[in-house]
Design a protein around this motif. Structure first.
Motif, PDB file in Angstrom:
ATOM      1  N   GLU A  74       4.933   0.120  -1.822  1.00  0.00           N
ATOM      2  CA  GLU A  74       4.581  -1.159  -1.209  1.00  0.00           C
ATOM      3  C   GLU A  74       3.109  -1.136  -0.815  1.00  0.00           C
ATOM      4  O   GLU A  74       2.643  -0.201  -0.160  1.00  0.00           O
ATOM      5  N   VAL A  75       2.404  -2.187  -1.228  1.00  0.00           N
ATOM      6  CA  VAL A  75       0.987  -2.331  -0.888  1.00  0.00           C
ATOM      7  C   VAL A  75       0.836  -3.593  -0.059  1.00  0.00           C
ATOM      8  O   VAL A  75       1.262  -4.682  -0.481  1.00  0.00           O
ATOM      9  N   ARG A  76       0.236  -3.468   1.134  1.00  0.00           N
ATOM     10  CA  ARG A  76       0.062  -4.615   2.012  1.00  0.00           C
ATOM     11  C   ARG A  76      -1.390  -4.713   2.473  1.00  0.00           C
ATOM     12  O   ARG A  76      -2.038  -3.699   2.742  1.00  0.00           O
ATOM     13  N   VAL A  77      -1.872  -5.953   2.602  1.00  0.00           N
ATOM     14  CA  VAL A  77      -3.202  -6.226   3.141  1.00  0.00           C
ATOM     15  C   VAL A  77      -3.009  -7.137   4.345  1.00  0.00           C
ATOM     16  O   VAL A  77      -2.372  -8.193   4.230  1.00  0.00           O
ATOM     17  N   LEU A  78      -3.566  -6.757   5.471  1.00  0.00           N
ATOM     18  CA  LEU A  78      -3.407  -7.537   6.689  1.00  0.00           C
ATOM     19  C   LEU A  78      -4.613  -7.334   7.595  1.00  0.00           C
ATOM     20  O   LEU A  78      -5.506  -6.525   7.312  1.00  0.00           O
ATOM     21  N   ARG A  79      -4.585  -8.081   8.677  1.00  0.00           N
ATOM     22  CA  ARG A  79      -5.686  -7.995   9.644  1.00  0.00           C
ATOM     23  C   ARG A  79      -5.191  -7.336  10.916  1.00  0.00           C
ATOM     24  O   ARG A  79      -4.117  -7.641  11.418  1.00  0.00           O
ATOM     25  N   ARG A  80      -6.021  -6.427  11.461  1.00  0.00           N
ATOM     26  CA  ARG A  80      -5.738  -5.787  12.733  1.00  0.00           C
ATOM     27  C   ARG A  80      -6.992  -5.882  13.605  1.00  0.00           C
ATOM     28  O   ARG A  80      -7.920  -5.098  13.463  1.00  0.00           O
ATOM     29  N   ALA A 103     -10.055  -5.210   8.641  1.00  0.00           N
ATOM     30  CA  ALA A 103      -9.153  -5.503   7.529  1.00  0.00           C
ATOM     31  C   ALA A 103      -8.445  -4.206   7.172  1.00  0.00           C
ATOM     32  O   ALA A 103      -9.078  -3.144   7.089  1.00  0.00           O
ATOM     33  N   ARG A 104      -7.150  -4.286   6.930  1.00  0.00           N
ATOM     34  CA  ARG A 104      -6.331  -3.075   6.788  1.00  0.00           C
ATOM     35  C   ARG A 104      -5.545  -3.118   5.484  1.00  0.00           C
ATOM     36  O   ARG A 104      -4.913  -4.127   5.162  1.00  0.00           O
ATOM     37  N   LEU A 105      -5.618  -2.025   4.733  1.00  0.00           N
ATOM     38  CA  LEU A 105      -4.827  -1.851   3.507  1.00  0.00           C
ATOM     39  C   LEU A 105      -3.810  -0.736   3.766  1.00  0.00           C
ATOM     40  O   LEU A 105      -4.197   0.363   4.173  1.00  0.00           O
ATOM     41  N   GLU A 106      -2.552  -1.026   3.528  1.00  0.00           N
ATOM     42  CA  GLU A 106      -1.482  -0.041   3.714  1.00  0.00           C
ATOM     43  C   GLU A 106      -0.796   0.213   2.382  1.00  0.00           C
ATOM     44  O   GLU A 106      -0.349  -0.737   1.727  1.00  0.00           O
ATOM     45  N   PHE A 117       3.542  -6.137  -3.696  1.00  0.00           N
ATOM     46  CA  PHE A 117       2.202  -6.361  -3.149  1.00  0.00           C
ATOM     47  C   PHE A 117       2.288  -7.538  -2.180  1.00  0.00           C
ATOM     48  O   PHE A 117       2.740  -8.623  -2.542  1.00  0.00           O
ATOM     49  N   GLU A 118       1.828  -7.317  -0.949  1.00  0.00           N
ATOM     50  CA  GLU A 118       1.881  -8.363   0.075  1.00  0.00           C
ATOM     51  C   GLU A 118       0.452  -8.674   0.510  1.00  0.00           C
ATOM     52  O   GLU A 118      -0.243  -7.818   1.070  1.00  0.00           O
ATOM     53  N   ALA A 119       0.021  -9.912   0.226  1.00  0.00           N
ATOM     54  CA  ALA A 119      -1.344 -10.311   0.543  1.00  0.00           C
ATOM     55  C   ALA A 119      -1.437 -10.833   1.967  1.00  0.00           C
ATOM     56  O   ALA A 119      -0.441 -11.244   2.573  1.00  0.00           O
ATOM     57  N   ASN A 138       8.853   5.481   5.922  1.00  0.00           N
ATOM     58  CA  ASN A 138       8.044   5.727   4.733  1.00  0.00           C
ATOM     59  C   ASN A 138       6.725   6.382   5.138  1.00  0.00           C
ATOM     60  O   ASN A 138       6.262   6.253   6.277  1.00  0.00           O
ATOM     61  N   PHE A 139       6.117   7.065   4.171  1.00  0.00           N
ATOM     62  CA  PHE A 139       4.785   7.644   4.368  1.00  0.00           C
ATOM     63  C   PHE A 139       3.747   6.589   3.989  1.00  0.00           C
ATOM     64  O   PHE A 139       3.907   5.880   2.991  1.00  0.00           O
ATOM     65  N   ALA A 140       2.649   6.482   4.765  1.00  0.00           N
ATOM     66  CA  ALA A 140       1.655   5.435   4.509  1.00  0.00           C
ATOM     67  C   ALA A 140       0.248   6.012   4.554  1.00  0.00           C
ATOM     68  O   ALA A 140      -0.061   6.888   5.366  1.00  0.00           O
ATOM     69  N   VAL A 141      -0.569   5.482   3.649  1.00  0.00           N
ATOM     70  CA  VAL A 141      -2.011   5.758   3.642  1.00  0.00           C
ATOM     71  C   VAL A 141      -2.701   4.469   4.084  1.00  0.00           C
ATOM     72  O   VAL A 141      -2.444   3.402   3.517  1.00  0.00           O
ATOM     73  N   ILE A 142      -3.580   4.574   5.101  1.00  0.00           N
ATOM     74  CA  ILE A 142      -4.201   3.399   5.708  1.00  0.00           C
ATOM     75  C   ILE A 142      -5.705   3.416   5.441  1.00  0.00           C
ATOM     76  O   ILE A 142      -6.384   4.406   5.752  1.00  0.00           O
TER      77      ILE A 142
END
Length: 463
Positions: A377-383, A387-390, A340-342, A448-452
């Protein structure tokens, strides 16, 4: 489709305009009648004055009547330059002394008249106003009444009538326009309570079902009472629905939990190979049923909460972290790498924490069940302003042709593998309700496959 009726404002203005138009027509007609009467009276007095002057100028000389027409008798009549004047002086026996012999032939010139008589008639193809005035002669040689007949065309009368009517018309039109303008302002001001009531309803929070407390005119009180009555009934229905969801969750989950517990108590060692295989299927189906029931209840809960809970600022990183801990089981395969990446900053979005957490849990759970092989892998970031959850995994992913339909209810790309088809549906509905989107990436830079999941940041925070 709702049928649209003309507004109350336009109805009132149109009706008032019709009333004013009818009133204006009546006033103009009355003004014309008055103007005509006034013009007739004014010119009749001129005719009478001219006839009187001619009568006073008559004299009996040697038993005969002499006429000395005074210029002043025709000067006033001559003010109407477009009119023609005709006259005739008649002896008592009916003989014409001077003037037009055919003038007033229909008048009885032998009858005595103490007062002049007026009438409108035709003479030589023109409409004229005619006066007959009489004077008694005391001379015994010319005994009887002498008559003076004067006629004048009516152009000046008609012109004066038209002028007076036009002035009255202008005044009536001006007053009507002012009255209409005042009526428009009065109607607009009188209808302001309706606009205020509409604004109050529009600005009211969708979860606020308390009765309206607003001062309105007496005519609107039944309308406001009906709205309050409807909101009370709606509030009661929602409370019943809330109780039903809570009772359903308790009544369904309890027997499923008990069933799972009873199945787990079966001693597999005493069973044959076929019985153990059947027992394994029972456990799998029981777990699938429990999970499917939970998703159904959670889906109903999400729908209900967006209709009844007021949104508030929440931190997407904090919500995602809680969802990550709830979705990743303790018994996960130790060979699976989970991370998990905050984000480096607080990412505040408008949302409902419980519904948003449920959406993220479903995304992660779907990845664990149907995608993850050895990495999640779960990541939260700003675009930008979002706010974006991957959520990324190293599984085969979903074919691009299925992306548009997997967010529908009971639609799954993993048919026959214990998928209920509600995970992405819940996540998509939450994203749409919060003004965001749910999308997919077939291959990330790490293959990798990602859900956004993207949600708009609160504006003050985005600056």
């Amino acid at each position: 489709m709702r049928k649209t009726e003309p507004s109350l404002f336009s109805r009132l203005v149109i009706r008032v305009t019709m009333v004013l138009a009818a009133g204006a027509a009546i006033l103009v007609t009355a003004a014309w009648i008055y103007a005509k009467a006034a013009a007739d009276e004014a010119y009749d007095r001129l005719l009478q004055g001219a006839a009187t002057q001619i009568l006073e100028s008559l004299a009996v000389v040697d038993g005969d009547i002499e006429v000395n027409l005074p210029p002043s008798a025709f000067e006033l009549l001559g003010l109407a330059s477009r009119d023609k004047v005709f006259y005739r002086v008649v002896k008592p026996e009916g003989e014409t002394v001077t003037g037009y012999e055919d003038l007033g032939r229909e008048a009885d010139v032998r009858a005595p008249r103490a007062e002049p008589t007026f009438r409108t008639t035709k003479y030589r193809g023109q409409q004229v106003r005619l006066v007959v005035a009489s004077r008694a002669v005391a001379d015994p040689r010319v005994g009887g009444w002498i008559h003076v007949i004067i006629a004048q065309t009516t152009e000046a009368r008609q012109s004066l009538t038209a002028e007076l009517t036009t002035r009255a018309l202008l005044l009536v039109v001006l007053m009507s326009v002012l009255a209409l303008g005042g009526t428009v302002l009065a109607v607009r001001y009188s209808l302001r309570p309706l606009d205020m009531l509409g604004d109050t309803l529009r600005r009211r929070d969708s979860q606020d079902l308390t009765p309206l407390d607003i001062a309105v005119p007496r005519e609107l009180s039944p309308f406001v009472d009906s709205i309050n009555h409807f909101m009370r009934r709606l509030d009661e229905r929602l409370r019943v629905l809330q109780r039903f969801i809570a009772d359903s969750a308790h009544q369904i989950r309890t027997p499923l939990t008990a069933l799972s517990a009873q199945v787990s108590l079966i001693d597999e060692g005493s069973l044959s190979e076929d019985d153990r295989r059947h027992l394994s299927r029972v456990k799998s189906r029981t777990n699938e049923l429990a999970r499917f029931t939970t998703q159904l209840l959670n889906h109903a809960m999400v729908i209900h909460r967006f209709d009844s809970v007021q949104l508030s600022p929440v931190d997407l990183t904090d919500i995602a972290r809680k969802a990550f801990h709830a979705a990743v089981p303790i018994t996960i395969d130790p060979d699976t790498v989970v991370s998990f990446e905050a984000a480096d900053e607080d990412l505040l979005v408008m949302g409902d924490g419980l519904s948003l957490r449920e959406a993220i849990v479903n995304i992660i759970d779907n990845s664990l069940r149907h995608g993850t092989l050895q990495m999640l892998e779960v990541r939260v970031l700003r675009r930008g302003d979002f706010a974006r959850l991957e959520v990324m995994d190293d599984g085969p992913g979903i074919a691009p042709g299925d992306w548009a339909k997997v967010t529908g209810r009971f639609v799954s790309s993993k048919s026959g593998e214990g998928s209920s088809g509600l995970g992405f549906a819940i996540a998509a509905e939450v994203a749409t309700a919060l003004g965001g989107t749910l999308s997919f990436i077939e291959k990330t830079p790490t293959n990798n496959f990602a859900v956004i999941l993207e949600l708009p940041l609160i504006k003050d925070e985005s600056r």
